[in-house]
Structures are given as C-alpha cells and as structure tokens.
Scaffold this motif. Structure first.
Motif, mmCIF file in Angstrom:
data_model
loop_
_atom_site.group_PDB
_atom_site.id
_atom_site.type_symbol
_atom_site.label_atom_id
_atom_site.label_comp_id
_atom_site.label_asym_id
_atom_site.label_seq_id
_atom_site.Cartn_x
_atom_site.Cartn_y
_atom_site.Cartn_z
ATOM 1 N N ALA A 109 32.735 -71.820 70.326
ATOM 2 C CA ALA A 109 32.685 -73.088 69.592
ATOM 3 C C ALA A 109 31.490 -73.923 70.029
ATOM 4 C CB ALA A 109 33.981 -73.859 69.801
ATOM 5 N N GLY A 110 31.230 -73.954 71.336
ATOM 6 C CA GLY A 110 30.067 -74.692 71.818
ATOM 7 C C GLY A 110 28.765 -74.111 71.301
ATOM 8 N N ARG A 111 28.679 -72.801 71.285
ATOM 9 C CA ARG A 111 27.469 -72.139 70.795
ATOM 10 C C ARG A 111 27.262 -72.410 69.312
ATOM 11 N NH1 ARG A 111 28.271 -66.412 72.283
ATOM 12 N NH2 ARG A 111 28.098 -67.327 74.374
ATOM 13 N N GLN A 112 28.336 -72.336 68.543
ATOM 14 C CA GLN A 112 28.233 -72.592 67.101
ATOM 15 C C GLN A 112 27.877 -74.053 66.838
ATOM 16 O OE1 GLN A 112 32.181 -71.173 66.157
ATOM 17 N NE2 GLN A 112 31.397 -69.264 65.304
ATOM 18 N N CYS A 113 28.428 -74.957 67.620
ATOM 19 C CA CYS A 113 28.120 -76.373 67.446
ATOM 20 C C CYS A 113 26.643 -76.639 67.711
ATOM 21 C CB CYS A 113 29.002 -77.203 68.384
ATOM 22 S SG CYS A 113 28.982 -78.978 68.060
ATOM 23 N N ALA A 114 26.107 -76.009 68.755
ATOM 24 C CA ALA A 114 24.679 -76.158 69.053
ATOM 25 C C ALA A 114 23.821 -75.580 67.930
ATOM 26 C CB ALA A 114 24.358 -75.470 70.374
ATOM 27 N N ASP A 115 24.192 -74.400 67.446
ATOM 28 C CA ASP A 115 23.427 -73.764 66.367
ATOM 29 C C ASP A 115 23.457 -74.602 65.091
ATOM 30 O OD1 ASP A 115 22.861 -71.675 68.058
ATOM 31 O OD2 ASP A 115 24.364 -70.320 67.212
ATOM 32 N N ALA A 116 24.572 -75.317 64.871
ATOM 33 C CA ALA A 116 24.723 -76.133 63.672
ATOM 34 C C ALA A 116 24.108 -77.523 63.826
ATOM 35 C CB ALA A 116 26.198 -76.273 63.320
ATOM 36 N N ALA A 117 23.669 -77.861 65.036
ATOM 37 C CA ALA A 117 23.124 -79.200 65.317
ATOM 38 C C ALA A 117 24.110 -80.288 64.913
ATOM 39 C CB ALA A 117 21.776 -79.395 64.625
ATOM 40 N N ALA A 118 25.389 -80.049 65.219
ATOM 41 C CA ALA A 118 26.421 -81.049 64.934
ATOM 42 C C ALA A 118 26.376 -82.157 65.974
ATOM 43 C CB ALA A 118 27.793 -80.380 64.931
ATOM 44 N N GLY A 119 26.891 -83.326 65.603
ATOM 45 C CA GLY A 119 26.753 -84.491 66.460
ATOM 46 C C GLY A 119 27.805 -84.629 67.534
ATOM 47 N N ARG A 120 28.987 -84.030 67.337
ATOM 48 C CA ARG A 120 30.099 -84.217 68.275
ATOM 49 C C ARG A 120 31.066 -83.063 68.097
ATOM 50 N NH1 ARG A 120 33.525 -89.905 68.304
ATOM 51 N NH2 ARG A 120 34.939 -89.468 70.053
ATOM 52 N N ALA A 125 40.166 -79.120 80.763
ATOM 53 C CA ALA A 125 38.914 -79.312 81.487
ATOM 54 C C ALA A 125 38.092 -78.025 81.507
ATOM 55 C CB ALA A 125 39.194 -79.790 82.912
ATOM 56 N N ALA A 126 38.762 -76.890 81.637
ATOM 57 C CA ALA A 126 38.052 -75.612 81.636
ATOM 58 C C ALA A 126 37.412 -75.347 80.279
ATOM 59 C CB ALA A 126 39.010 -74.479 82.001
ATOM 60 N N SER A 127 38.139 -75.639 79.208
ATOM 61 C CA SER A 127 37.587 -75.446 77.864
ATOM 62 C C SER A 127 36.388 -76.358 77.643
ATOM 63 C CB SER A 127 38.663 -75.734 76.818
ATOM 64 O OG SER A 127 39.711 -74.794 76.895
ATOM 65 N N ARG A 128 36.520 -77.604 78.046
ATOM 66 C CA ARG A 128 35.431 -78.564 77.865
ATOM 67 C C ARG A 128 34.186 -78.136 78.635
ATOM 68 N NH1 ARG A 128 37.081 -82.366 80.681
ATOM 69 N NH2 ARG A 128 38.850 -82.898 79.344
ATOM 70 N N ALA A 129 34.388 -77.666 79.861
ATOM 71 C CA ALA A 129 33.263 -77.276 80.696
ATOM 72 C C ALA A 129 32.518 -76.081 80.110
ATOM 73 C CB ALA A 129 33.751 -76.959 82.104
ATOM 74 N N VAL A 130 33.262 -75.090 79.657
ATOM 75 C CA VAL A 130 32.628 -73.893 79.103
ATOM 76 C C VAL A 130 31.880 -74.219 77.807
ATOM 77 C CG1 VAL A 130 33.113 -71.680 78.017
ATOM 78 C CG2 VAL A 130 34.159 -72.237 80.212
ATOM 79 N N ALA A 131 32.477 -75.027 76.945
ATOM 80 C CA ALA A 131 31.786 -75.426 75.711
ATOM 81 C C ALA A 131 30.520 -76.199 76.041
ATOM 82 C CB ALA A 131 32.712 -76.262 74.834
ATOM 83 N N GLY A 132 30.587 -77.026 77.096
ATOM 84 C CA GLY A 132 29.427 -77.815 77.493
ATOM 85 C C GLY A 132 28.271 -76.991 78.040
ATOM 86 N N GLU A 133 28.558 -75.776 78.464
ATOM 87 C CA GLU A 133 27.471 -74.886 78.892
ATOM 88 C C GLU A 133 26.642 -74.402 77.705
ATOM 89 O OE1 GLU A 133 29.241 -71.717 81.081
ATOM 90 O OE2 GLU A 133 30.034 -73.029 82.662
ATOM 91 N N GLU A 134 27.228 -74.457 76.521
ATOM 92 C CA GLU A 134 26.547 -73.981 75.313
ATOM 93 C C GLU A 134 26.009 -75.110 74.444
ATOM 94 O OE1 GLU A 134 26.069 -70.804 74.783
ATOM 95 O OE2 GLU A 134 27.361 -70.037 76.392
ATOM 96 N N TYR A 135 26.651 -76.277 74.535
ATOM 97 C CA TYR A 135 26.316 -77.402 73.653
ATOM 98 C C TYR A 135 26.094 -78.650 74.504
ATOM 99 C CZ TYR A 135 27.164 -81.226 70.314
ATOM 100 O OH TYR A 135 27.067 -82.376 69.564
ATOM 101 N N GLY A 136 24.949 -79.307 74.325
ATOM 102 C CA GLY A 136 24.585 -80.433 75.176
ATOM 103 C C GLY A 136 25.086 -81.781 74.720
ATOM 104 N N GLY A 137 25.737 -81.847 73.566
ATOM 105 C CA GLY A 137 26.245 -83.120 73.067
ATOM 106 C C GLY A 137 27.647 -83.403 73.589
ATOM 107 N N PRO A 138 28.278 -84.453 73.078
ATOM 108 C CA PRO A 138 29.627 -84.806 73.529
ATOM 109 C C PRO A 138 30.666 -83.767 73.139
ATOM 110 C CG PRO A 138 28.927 -86.230 71.712
ATOM 111 C CD PRO A 138 27.733 -85.434 72.105
ATOM 112 N N VAL A 139 31.478 -83.376 74.113
ATOM 113 C CA VAL A 139 32.544 -82.399 73.910
ATOM 114 C C VAL A 139 33.869 -83.031 74.327
ATOM 115 C CG1 VAL A 139 33.454 -80.123 74.499
ATOM 116 C CG2 VAL A 139 30.974 -80.484 74.383
#
Length: 245
Positions: A193-204, A217-231
C-alpha cells in the motif's frame, strides 16, 4: 469533502474495532461506503439511520457489507424515512444480506455500478480490482477534492491508476509486509500500500482492513518505508471525528 472512519479491521470485528466502513460527506449529502461488521453502531454515533443518503459496497464479503441489514432494519422499523435507500454494489454482492428479512420489509433500491456515474454531489469512477470475488475499487470526487478506496485487492497497476493524485488513499493492508501464499494475488500488505501510494503521488495514506491482532504501529512503519507522506491506520481513527479534505 469530509470522511469519518467508522471501522478499519478486516475479516471479523475485534473488541472496539469495527470492520471496514467510511462515511463520506459533501454539501449535506452522506454516502456510506462499505457497511461491514459492527459499522452501524459506530455510524449511529454521528448520524441517524435516516440521514444516510446512499450506500456504496465494494464487494460481497460480510466484513464489507453485513451491516447493510441493521441499517435498513433501523430505517424500516423507526419509520424514518420509508423511501428506498439507493445501494450501489456489484451484481449479486448484497443478495445474501438483503435476504435476511422478509420480502418487502426493507426499503432499498439496488443500483447498477458503472465505470463512471454520479451519486448526489459525488462523481464516482470504479475499477475492478483482483480479489476472490468481484471487487470494485472506487474514486470519489466532490468540490475539487478526491479520495480513492481499494476495497480488498491484490497487486495490480489499476490500483495506482485509481489513486493517482488523490488527496486521500484508503488502502487495504491486511498484512504488514509479506502476503502469505494462500492470499497472494487477492489481498495486500502495508508495504505494498505504501509503495502504491508513492507511485500514485497521493497526498495522504490511511491503511485499512488490518487482520485481527495486527499491530497498527508495525503497519504504519512498514508503509512509511515506501511512502514519505502522512500514513495513518484506520483502526486508530475510529471515533476520532471526521477528516476534512
């Protein structure tokens, strides 16, 4: 556009955590998206049963549509209102839920899903995404603001297309990192999900459909490794009030 997270778990409801469900509002119109297990009690914290204007169901698994029955029951048995509630869902997806009561008791109108159509002030775009049953991901736009929601799905380029440039991406993340072999192709993870969000340039990004027992917290952390915006994680947003886009 205003989004209230009513649930964010998957498969079955945990204590204090409903399954997937979102109330999306704009200009006084209320659209309930995916009334899964235990969503109606959360919904009734915010609005009455007669104040829902339409329902959108991504697919027919009960953790996404079972609470359509108590919503329609509440409307029918309280008498407010007795007008049919429009229900948008893939063909046959909610037949089992609607069959729980006698014919004629529940006031609803089943509406056809199309690639593009309007519901109240919302412009909707749907895309079929891979799952074990027919699943319609949806992109909602109103007032210049846009959100996308996957329902449940495996990896597919259409997910990125659906979420391209949206203000809010509600993404299924049943698992934290690796998807088990038995669910490969039909469910997703926080990392994906984080990777797809980054590829889509989504805002949040809001992760939803977490498997019971998953550490948010584990899900949030892993998604944040792929996407730099708010998770954020939907299970932690239940009861916190609406998100204004």
């Amino acid at each position: 556009m205003r989004v209230t997270v009513l649930g964010g778990g998957g498969v079955w409801p945990e204590a204090g955590r409903a399954c997937g469900g979102f109330l999306v509002e704009y200009d006084g119109f209320r659209l309930l998206v995916d009334p899964g297990f235990a969503v109606v009690p959360e919904l009734l914290r915010w609005v009455g049963p007669g104040e829902v204007d339409a329902v959108f169901v991504t697919h027919g698994h009960p953790d996404h549509c079972a609470d359509l029955n108590p919503l329609l029951r509440a409307r029918a048995l309280s008498g407010k209102p007795d007008v049919p509630l429009p229900v948008y869902a893939p063909a046959g997806a909610v037949d089992a839920v609607l069959a729980l009561d006698r014919v004629g008791m529940l006031a609803f109108e089943l509406c056809e899903l199309r690639d593009r159509f309007a519901v109240g002030p919302f412009a909707l775009e749907t895309r079929l995404l891979p799952h074990s049953v027919t699943n319609a991901g949806v992109r909602l736009e109103a007032g210049g603001r846009v959100l996308a929601y996957t329902g449940d799905c495996g990896p597919d380029p259409e997910v990125v297309a659906l979420a391209r440039g949206v203000d809010l991406f509600l993404a299924e993340a049943t698992f934290v990192d690796q998807v088990p072999a038995g669910a490969s192709g039909v469910l997703s993870s926080a990392r994906l999900a984080g990777r797809q969000c980054a590829d889509a340039a989504a805002g949040r990004l809001v992760l939803t459909h977490l498997h019971p027992g998953t550490d948010p917290a584990a899900s949030r952390a892993v998604a944040g490794e792929e996407y730099g915006g708010p998770v954020e994680v939907a299970t932690e947003l239940i009861g916190n009030g609406p998100i204004d886009l």
